[in-house]
Design an enzyme around this catalytic site. Structure first.
Site, PDB file in Angstrom:
ATOM      1  N   ASP A  20       0.848  -1.193   0.000  1.00  0.00           N
ATOM      2  CA  ASP A  20       0.000   0.000   0.000  1.00  0.00           C
ATOM      3  C   ASP A  20       0.881   1.239   0.000  1.00  0.00           C
ATOM      4  O   ASP A  20       1.622   1.480   0.954  1.00  0.00           O
ATOM      5  CB  ASP A  20      -0.924  -0.030   1.218  1.00  0.00           C
ATOM      6  CG  ASP A  20      -1.703   1.260   1.420  1.00  0.00           C
ATOM      7  OD1 ASP A  20      -1.890   1.989   0.429  1.00  0.00           O
ATOM      8  OD2 ASP A  20      -2.118   1.540   2.565  1.00  0.00           O
ATOM      9  N   ASN A  22      -0.290   4.512  -0.315  1.00  0.00           N
ATOM     10  CA  ASN A  22      -0.914   5.773   0.090  1.00  0.00           C
ATOM     11  C   ASN A  22      -1.608   5.715   1.448  1.00  0.00           C
ATOM     12  O   ASN A  22      -2.314   6.653   1.831  1.00  0.00           O
ATOM     13  CB  ASN A  22      -1.909   6.238  -0.983  1.00  0.00           C
ATOM     14  CG  ASN A  22      -3.031   5.241  -1.218  1.00  0.00           C
ATOM     15  OD1 ASN A  22      -3.146   4.242  -0.509  1.00  0.00           O
ATOM     16  ND2 ASN A  22      -3.855   5.505  -2.226  1.00  0.00           N
ATOM     17  N   ASP A  24      -4.097   3.892   2.699  1.00  0.00           N
ATOM     18  CA  ASP A  24      -5.538   3.656   2.859  1.00  0.00           C
ATOM     19  C   ASP A  24      -5.857   2.226   3.276  1.00  0.00           C
ATOM     20  O   ASP A  24      -7.023   1.850   3.395  1.00  0.00           O
ATOM     21  CB  ASP A  24      -6.297   4.011   1.572  1.00  0.00           C
ATOM     22  CG  ASP A  24      -5.955   3.110   0.392  1.00  0.00           C
ATOM     23  OD1 ASP A  24      -5.060   2.246   0.539  1.00  0.00           O
ATOM     24  OD2 ASP A  24      -6.583   3.269  -0.682  1.00  0.00           O
ATOM     25  N   ASP A  28      -1.859  -1.371  -3.747  1.00  0.00           N
ATOM     26  CA  ASP A  28      -2.168  -0.633  -4.966  1.00  0.00           C
ATOM     27  C   ASP A  28      -1.058  -0.794  -6.000  1.00  0.00           C
ATOM     28  O   ASP A  28      -0.017  -1.420  -5.745  1.00  0.00           O
ATOM     29  CB  ASP A  28      -2.425   0.843  -4.661  1.00  0.00           C
ATOM     30  CG  ASP A  28      -1.354   1.476  -3.781  1.00  0.00           C
ATOM     31  OD1 ASP A  28      -0.152   1.218  -4.036  1.00  0.00           O
ATOM     32  OD2 ASP A  28      -1.700   2.210  -2.839  1.00  0.00           O
ATOM     33  N   ASP A  97      -4.816 -11.046 -15.319  1.00  0.00           N
ATOM     34  CA  ASP A  97      -5.887 -11.990 -15.033  1.00  0.00           C
ATOM     35  C   ASP A  97      -7.063 -11.672 -15.953  1.00  0.00           C
ATOM     36  O   ASP A  97      -7.528 -10.529 -16.002  1.00  0.00           O
ATOM     37  CB  ASP A  97      -6.324 -11.879 -13.567  1.00  0.00           C
ATOM     38  CG  ASP A  97      -6.563 -13.235 -12.936  1.00  0.00           C
ATOM     39  OD1 ASP A  97      -7.226 -14.064 -13.575  1.00  0.00           O
ATOM     40  OD2 ASP A  97      -6.091 -13.458 -11.804  1.00  0.00           O
ATOM     41  N   ASP A 198      -9.213 -16.955 -15.816  1.00  0.00           N
ATOM     42  CA  ASP A 198      -9.998 -17.412 -14.677  1.00  0.00           C
ATOM     43  C   ASP A 198     -11.114 -18.359 -15.133  1.00  0.00           C
ATOM     44  O   ASP A 198     -11.848 -18.052 -16.086  1.00  0.00           O
ATOM     45  CB  ASP A 198     -10.592 -16.189 -13.976  1.00  0.00           C
ATOM     46  CG  ASP A 198     -11.286 -16.525 -12.681  1.00  0.00           C
ATOM     47  OD1 ASP A 198     -10.599 -16.909 -11.726  1.00  0.00           O
ATOM     48  OD2 ASP A 198     -12.525 -16.397 -12.636  1.00  0.00           O
ATOM     49  N   GLU A 254      -7.100 -21.409 -15.963  1.00  0.00           N
ATOM     50  CA  GLU A 254      -7.586 -22.039 -14.735  1.00  0.00           C
ATOM     51  C   GLU A 254      -8.757 -22.920 -15.147  1.00  0.00           C
ATOM     52  O   GLU A 254      -9.817 -22.436 -15.519  1.00  0.00           O
ATOM     53  CB  GLU A 254      -8.041 -20.982 -13.729  1.00  0.00           C
ATOM     54  CG  GLU A 254      -8.496 -21.604 -12.410  1.00  0.00           C
ATOM     55  CD  GLU A 254      -9.285 -20.641 -11.540  1.00  0.00           C
ATOM     56  OE1 GLU A 254      -9.187 -20.759 -10.305  1.00  0.00           O
ATOM     57  OE2 GLU A 254     -10.009 -19.787 -12.077  1.00  0.00           O
ATOM     58  N   HIS A 330      -3.931 -17.481  -4.666  1.00  0.00           N
ATOM     59  CA  HIS A 330      -4.855 -16.644  -3.900  1.00  0.00           C
ATOM     60  C   HIS A 330      -6.100 -17.399  -3.456  1.00  0.00           C
ATOM     61  O   HIS A 330      -6.863 -16.897  -2.622  1.00  0.00           O
ATOM     62  CB  HIS A 330      -5.271 -15.444  -4.746  1.00  0.00           C
ATOM     63  CG  HIS A 330      -6.047 -15.814  -5.967  1.00  0.00           C
ATOM     64  ND1 HIS A 330      -5.478 -16.485  -7.031  1.00  0.00           N
ATOM     65  CD2 HIS A 330      -7.350 -15.631  -6.290  1.00  0.00           C
ATOM     66  CE1 HIS A 330      -6.396 -16.692  -7.952  1.00  0.00           C
ATOM     67  NE2 HIS A 330      -7.537 -16.188  -7.526  1.00  0.00           N
ATOM     68  N   ASP A 331      -6.334 -18.599  -4.004  1.00  0.00           N
ATOM     69  CA  ASP A 331      -7.505 -19.404  -3.642  1.00  0.00           C
ATOM     70  C   ASP A 331      -7.163 -20.576  -2.728  1.00  0.00           C
ATOM     71  O   ASP A 331      -8.036 -21.392  -2.424  1.00  0.00           O
ATOM     72  CB  ASP A 331      -8.175 -19.963  -4.913  1.00  0.00           C
ATOM     73  CG  ASP A 331      -8.952 -18.907  -5.671  1.00  0.00           C
ATOM     74  OD1 ASP A 331      -9.407 -17.937  -5.035  1.00  0.00           O
ATOM     75  OD2 ASP A 331      -9.100 -19.048  -6.902  1.00  0.00           O
TER      76      ASP A 331
END
Length: 557
Positions: A20, A22, A24, A28, A97, A198, A254, A330-331
């Site tokens: 990150d 910035n 928040d 990003d 992706d 995907d 995938e 990520h899964d």
């Protein structure tokens, strides 16, 4: 045939959790750009970027509202262009992706589609009449609930195989396909280097939409009717002709529900569809007596079962199609927690062992962010700490329908929730692991104080530097990329072993998946062999130590 994507190592970035810039609390694009030198130092060749497109974030960006805009939380298209340019300056390729089985319900196409039955965009999606006052069939959505959503205004249902916020595109409609191909060409012309596609195996559905079998739970299984459907290869060959064949890019599909025979079609070496696919047998395998509900279990999968699956894919794709190699994404939960030992005593040697086992196989290796540090599952103790739509929906669905106790389901969530891989990247031991100066969108794993990139980059024997050496070996030894795979010790309960062979040279790999010493005589009679890599400095005769991995290269025998 030599191709750059065969010789590459791919690093997956989950942008929301990477860096990150910035404050928040959300990772990003500028945060990624700042850390590209770190990836260059690691030695990877390709970055696969999970979605950064405009999205309402019902499924963390996999619900896309605009394929040609950047989500404001992540930055701007100018930020993206600057990141892509900087990556190319460093010699890194960039893979996007591609999510085209479905869109967000906020996509302009769907907003138009649901306005009326005669709207020009109506057939961009799959709309059906109800049956006996209910949904068109009994299919359950991947993330819980029915796969069908009722629309009062038109008195019809639309299909969303994941959530009601992610309506499936109608690939039978030629206009849909052309819109997708035009969008893909736009990104390729911008300079990206490929696509990870995907759930691409789901774009063709079986006509008639029959009911699925109710296995466990309250809904029917849609798998047989949406995986590897009747026109999927026709669609991908058309995509290849219209887009992919016109660029020197890498493609990986995938492919949920893929079989060996289907994979040979998707990724055949003649190249008229994709370069490779992700299969899921090894990451979805559960012990027969684990008491699992689908993937949900807290019992580790036995290595023998995993080995049998991986060996099958290695041997049966030999000379026909190309393998993709991964334990984590990520899964999936963290690889060292699922397949290895994430205890303080063995975590580092176990993470190195798993990396050795995977990277010495035949195929293109994928490293998921933090895997090169040995990052572990988060083991959050409260369901309120989780953010994943699948985790939260199914947690409540299973408990509310008395399929499992609350205590047991939390244990399952701690073991296999997708959020285990989505906690922020652990950059250093400062507050929030150096990921953000704000409040992170999901809690940081508390073990960041001892597991972080800053500490590992500077320590010679770290997991990071072990990965760096593995990746370097791949670039210097052709046998690692192109050698034939031959399994060894297939009846052993503790050791995963295999051999690679090329032009009279052999590479012998042995990995102990336990935390005990195990008898192993593979290396004892080797003369003139060169040890390429090991996670132990000293070895014991005829034994592999706990989580030990050894790789020996033998020439001329």
């Amino acid at each position: 045939m030599k191709k750059w994507w065969k010789e590459s190592v791919v690093y997956q970035i989950y942008p929301r959790s990477f860096a990150d810039s910035n404050g928040d609390g959300v990772g990003d694009i500028n945060g990624i750009t700042e850390h590209l030198p770190y990836l260059k130092e690691l030695g990877v060749d390709v970055i696969w970027l999970s979605p950064v497109y405009e999205s309402p974030n019902r499924d963390n960006g996999y619900d896309i509202a605009d394929y040609q805009s950047i989500m404001k939380e992540f930055g701007t298209m100018e930020d993206f262009d600057r990141m892509l340019s900087r990556a190319h300056e460093l010699g890194l390729k960039f893979v996007m992706d591609l999510v085209v089985n479905h869109t967000s319900d906020k996509h302009a196409w769907f907003i138009e589609s649901r306005k009326s039955k005669d709207n020009p965009y109506r057939d961009f999606y799959i709309w059906k009449e109800g049956k006996d006052g209910k949904a068109p069939n009994n299919w359950g959505a991947w993330f819980g609930g029915s796969a069908w959503t009722y629309d009062e205004e038109s008195d019809m249902y639309y299909l969303g195989c994941f959530t009601k916020y992610q309506p499936d595109l109608n690939w039978e409609n030629e206009k849909v396909r052309q819109e997708v191909y035009d969008m893909m060409s736009w990104w390729c012309d911008k300079g990206i280097d490929g696509f990870r596609m995907d759930v691409i195996s789901m774009i063709s559905k079986v006509p008639g939409y029959p009911d699925g079998e109710v296995i466990k739970g309250i809904y029917g299984d849609f798998g047989p009717y949406v995986f590897n459907g009747p026109r999927v290869h026709e669609f991908l060959q058309e995509m290849n002709k219209e887009v992919l064949s016109k660029y020197d890019i890498m493609t990986v599909g995938e492919t949920a529900g893929v079989t060996i025979d289907e994979a040979k079609k998707y990724a055949q070496l003649d190249g008229n569809e994709l370069n490779m696919v992700f299969q899921f047998e090894h990451v979805e395998y559960v012990a027969p007596d684990s008491g699992a509900i689908g993937k949900w279990t807290d019992v580790k999968p036995p290595m023998k079962g995993i080995r049998a699956i991986l060996n099958k894919w290695q041997q049966e794709l030999e000379g026909v199609a190309w393998n993709s190699l991964y334990f984590c994404n990520h899964d999936q939960p963290r690889s060292v927690s699922k397949f290895g030992d994430d205890s303080d005593e063995y975590r580092e040697v176990s993470a190195k062992m798993l990396a050795t086992c995977l990277h010495m196989m035949k195929g293109t290796p994928y490293v998921y962010q933090g895997e090169e540090l040995g990052m572990t599952n988060a083991y959050f103790s409260d369901i309120e700490d989780y953010r994943d739509v699948e985790t939260i929906t199914l947690y409540h669905e299973y408990i509310d329908n008395n399929l499992i106790s609350q205590e047991k389901m939390l244990s399952y969530v701690q073991a296999v929730s997708r959020d285990n891989a989505r906690t922020p990247m652990q950059w250093d031991d400062s507050e929030n692991a150096g990921f953000t100066t704000g409040t992170p969108w999901i809690k940081v794993n508390p073990n960041y104080v001892k597991i972080n990139a800053k500490e590992q980059v500077s320590r010679a024997d770290s997991v990071f530097n072990y990965y760096k050496k593995l990746i370097s070996l791949r670039k210097n030894h052709e046998i690692i990329v192109h050698g034939k795979f031959v399994p060894l010790l297939e009846d052993n309960d503790d050791i995963y072993a295999y051999e690679r062979q090329l032009d009279g040279t052999r590479l012998i790999v042995a990995c102990n998946f336990t935390k005990k010493e195990v008898k192993c005589e593979l290396f004892d009679d080797i003369e003139g062999g060169q040890e390429l890599i090991s996670n132990y400095e000293e070895h014991k005769a005829r034994v592999l130590q706990p989580s030990e991995a050894r790789v020996m290269m033998v020439t001329g025998t």
